[in-house]
Design a protein around this motif. Structure first.
Motif, short mmCIF file in Angstrom:
data_model
loop_
_atom_site.label_atom_id
_atom_site.label_comp_id
_atom_site.label_asym_id
_atom_site.label_seq_id
_atom_site.Cartn_x
_atom_site.Cartn_y
_atom_site.Cartn_z
N CYS A 74 7.12 19.20 7.08
CA CYS A 74 6.73 17.90 6.58
C CYS A 74 6.13 17.23 7.71
CB CYS A 74 7.50 17.13 6.58
SG CYS A 74 9.18 16.58 7.95
N GLN A 75 4.87 16.48 7.93
CA GLN A 75 4.05 15.84 8.57
C GLN A 75 4.39 14.90 9.25
OE1 GLN A 75 1.16 17.71 6.24
NE2 GLN A 75 0.04 18.90 8.66
N THR A 76 4.10 14.62 10.36
CA THR A 76 4.04 12.82 10.71
C THR A 76 3.34 12.48 11.42
OG1 THR A 76 5.83 11.05 11.82
CG2 THR A 76 5.77 13.53 12.59
N TRP A 91 1.68 15.39 13.00
CA TRP A 91 2.39 16.92 13.69
C TRP A 91 2.94 17.53 12.94
CZ3 TRP A 91 3.73 17.53 19.74
CH2 TRP A 91 3.63 17.34 21.00
N ASP A 92 2.99 18.15 12.70
CA ASP A 92 3.90 19.39 12.06
C ASP A 92 4.64 19.48 12.08
OD1 ASP A 92 1.53 19.68 10.98
OD2 ASP A 92 0.62 21.10 11.65
N LYS A 93 6.03 19.29 11.87
CA LYS A 93 7.29 20.05 12.13
C LYS A 93 8.18 20.97 11.52
CE LYS A 93 12.19 18.60 11.67
NZ LYS A 93 13.06 17.14 10.43
N ILE A 94 8.27 22.26 12.04
CA ILE A 94 8.36 23.32 11.79
C ILE A 94 9.81 24.13 10.93
CG2 ILE A 94 6.48 23.96 12.42
CD1 ILE A 94 7.87 25.50 14.78
N LYS A 95 9.59 24.59 10.28
CA LYS A 95 10.74 25.17 10.06
C LYS A 95 11.74 25.84 10.45
CE LYS A 95 12.44 28.03 5.24
NZ LYS A 95 12.48 29.33 4.95
N GLY A 97 11.95 24.41 13.48
CA GLY A 97 12.61 23.65 14.16
C GLY A 97 11.88 22.82 15.35
N GLY A 98 11.61 21.84 15.31
CA GLY A 98 11.28 20.85 15.44
C GLY A 98 9.03 20.64 15.62
N TYR A 99 8.96 19.77 16.68
CA TYR A 99 6.98 19.93 16.39
C TYR A 99 5.88 20.56 17.22
CZ TYR A 99 9.63 15.67 14.19
OH TYR A 99 10.61 14.87 13.45
N VAL A 100 5.19 21.06 16.36
CA VAL A 100 3.97 21.34 16.78
C VAL A 100 2.55 20.11 16.84
CG1 VAL A 100 5.00 23.92 17.08
CG2 VAL A 100 3.76 23.16 15.21
N SER A 101 1.99 20.48 17.52
CA SER A 101 1.26 19.43 17.36
C SER A 101 -0.50 20.06 16.00
CB SER A 101 0.00 19.28 18.74
OG SER A 101 -1.53 18.59 18.15
N ASP A 102 -1.12 19.43 15.24
CA ASP A 102 -1.70 19.86 13.86
C ASP A 102 -3.15 20.53 15.11
OD1 ASP A 102 -1.92 20.62 11.02
OD2 ASP A 102 -3.29 18.95 11.33
N ALA A 103 -3.39 20.22 15.68
CA ALA A 103 -5.05 19.92 16.32
C ALA A 103 -4.34 21.72 17.02
CB ALA A 103 -4.86 19.31 17.47
N PHE A 104 -3.65 22.27 17.11
CA PHE A 104 -3.97 24.27 17.54
C PHE A 104 -3.18 24.39 16.24
CE2 PHE A 104 -2.98 22.57 20.86
CZ PHE A 104 -4.16 22.55 21.96
N ILE A 105 -3.33 24.11 14.76
CA ILE A 105 -2.99 25.00 13.45
C ILE A 105 -3.38 24.82 12.56
CG2 ILE A 105 -0.94 25.07 12.12
CD1 ILE A 105 0.17 25.42 15.17
N LYS A 106 -4.35 26.06 11.75
CA LYS A 106 -4.92 25.77 10.59
C LYS A 106 -4.26 26.43 9.58
CE LYS A 106 -9.04 29.35 9.43
NZ LYS A 106 -9.69 30.55 9.31
N THR A 107 -4.86 25.22 9.18
CA THR A 107 -4.29 25.41 7.37
C THR A 107 -5.53 25.09 6.91
OG1 THR A 107 -4.35 21.97 7.56
CG2 THR A 107 -2.49 23.37 9.06
N GLY A 108 -6.72 25.44 6.36
CA GLY A 108 -7.23 25.08 5.84
C GLY A 108 -7.94 23.64 4.66
N SER A 109 -6.99 22.52 5.35
CA SER A 109 -7.44 21.23 5.69
C SER A 109 -7.20 20.47 6.91
CB SER A 109 -6.82 20.63 4.41
OG SER A 109 -7.03 19.22 4.36
N CYS A 117 6.95 13.08 6.94
CA CYS A 117 9.02 13.21 7.25
C CYS A 117 8.57 12.18 7.06
CB CYS A 117 8.69 13.47 8.39
SG CYS A 117 8.14 15.45 9.84
N LYS A 118 10.27 11.87 6.74
CA LYS A 118 11.39 10.56 6.62
C LYS A 118 10.92 9.46 7.59
CE LYS A 118 15.64 9.30 5.40
NZ LYS A 118 17.36 9.44 4.91
N GLY A 119 10.70 8.64 7.62
CA GLY A 119 10.50 7.85 8.37
C GLY A 119 9.31 7.24 8.80
N THR A 120 8.12 8.58 8.36
CA THR A 120 7.03 8.02 9.14
C THR A 120 5.97 6.86 8.84
OG1 THR A 120 6.49 10.51 9.34
CG2 THR A 120 4.51 9.52 8.67
#
Length: 276
Positions: A74-76, A91-95, A97-109, A117-120
């Motif tokens: 999920c993302q938040t 930020w990307d919540k990874i399977k 556990g924990g979060y990584v900034s989407d600024a460093f993740i190539k997703t194609g979008s 993510c729940k509560g976002t």
């Protein structure tokens, strides 16, 4: 001062068809996103820290190597981070556990690729004034940091240029910006806008306003003596107070702020206002 053309051969045939689009915080694809998505870490070398919460002050719960694949459950929205793919609050919540900034993740979008993510809580859209300020800040953040590179630069930052400039300079090994590449970068980082790739095509990227009404956030263009759109060869960002930020092959820093006059030779009678 002799201004150089920004025509880039690698994009010459396609540039005219490009249009400016706004990159929304929440992509329309998000609502239809799958339960999970995948991405690839791109830090240009260093390991990416996995945080316990979506802030850089949160505790480190792991790392992922440059080039590693991650599963995004999920993302938040969290702390704004500048990285390989620009500046992002996502930020990307990874399977694992924990979060990584989407600024460093190539997703194609540029938008969301996984459910929220729940509560976002979706952050409010920035105002026009905030976008202009952020665009100018992005320009100032590059001052003196990179050389001019013919055909260099895009929305994500400096790149190697191409061969060859009108004066025969080969910039294939020079990482930097040319004037239109610099505009692509600052408007994407500051306002989430995608501009086309040459100064001539950027003249069609937004509403035109008489230069007598110029204001901060406008793009200024230079053409030949005829002052026609087909003769445009340079573009810069007006930052207010009679000054522009530009990338140009000159003595001193190639990415600079300088005084500007509407009476300069070749200045077009209209400016373009991408943020409106």
């Amino acid at each position: 001062m002799q201004l150089l053309s920004t025509r880039r051969r690698r994009l010459a045939t396609a540039a005219a068809s490009f249009v400016l689009v706004s990159v929304p915080l929440v992509s329309g694809l998000a609502a239809q996103a799958a339960d999970t998505a995948t991405g690839q870490v791109n830090t240009t070398g260093a390991a990416l820290k996995v945080r316990s919460a979506p802030t850089t002050a949160s505790s480190v719960v792991g790392t992922r190597a440059d080039g590693a694949r991650v599963t995004i459950v999920c993302q938040t929205y969290g702390q704004t981070v500048s990285g390989t793919y620009g500046t992002s609050k996502v930020w990307d919540k990874i399977k694992s556990g924990g979060y990584v900034s989407d600024a460093f993740i190539k997703t194609g979008s540029d938008g969301l690729v996984a459910p929220l993510c729940k509560g976002t809580t979706t952050p409010p859209a920035p105002t026009q004034s905030a976008k202009v300020k952020a665009t100018i800040a992005a320009a100032k953040g590059m001052l003196g940091k990179h050389p001019y590179s013919w055909g260099g630069g895009n929305a994500n930052g400096p790149t190697k240029g191409i061969c060859c400039s009108p004066s025969g300079i080969d910039d294939r090994n020079t990482v930097g910006f040319d004037c239109s590449g610099f505009m692509e970068y600052v408007f994407h980082q500051g306002a989430g806008l995608r501009l086309s790739s040459t100064s001539r095509s950027q003249y069609a990227d937004g509403p035109r306003v008489s230069i007598s009404q110029i204001k901060a956030g406008d793009m200024v263009f230079w053409s030949g003596s005829s002052k026609t759109a087909s003769g445009i060869h340079h573009v810069a960002l007006y930052i207010g107070d009679g000054k522009i930020a530009e990338a140009n092959r000159v003595s001193g820093p190639d990415i600079r702020i300088r005084a500007f006059s509407r009476n300069e030779s070749g200045v077009m009678p209209y400016v373009v206002r991408p943020i409106h």
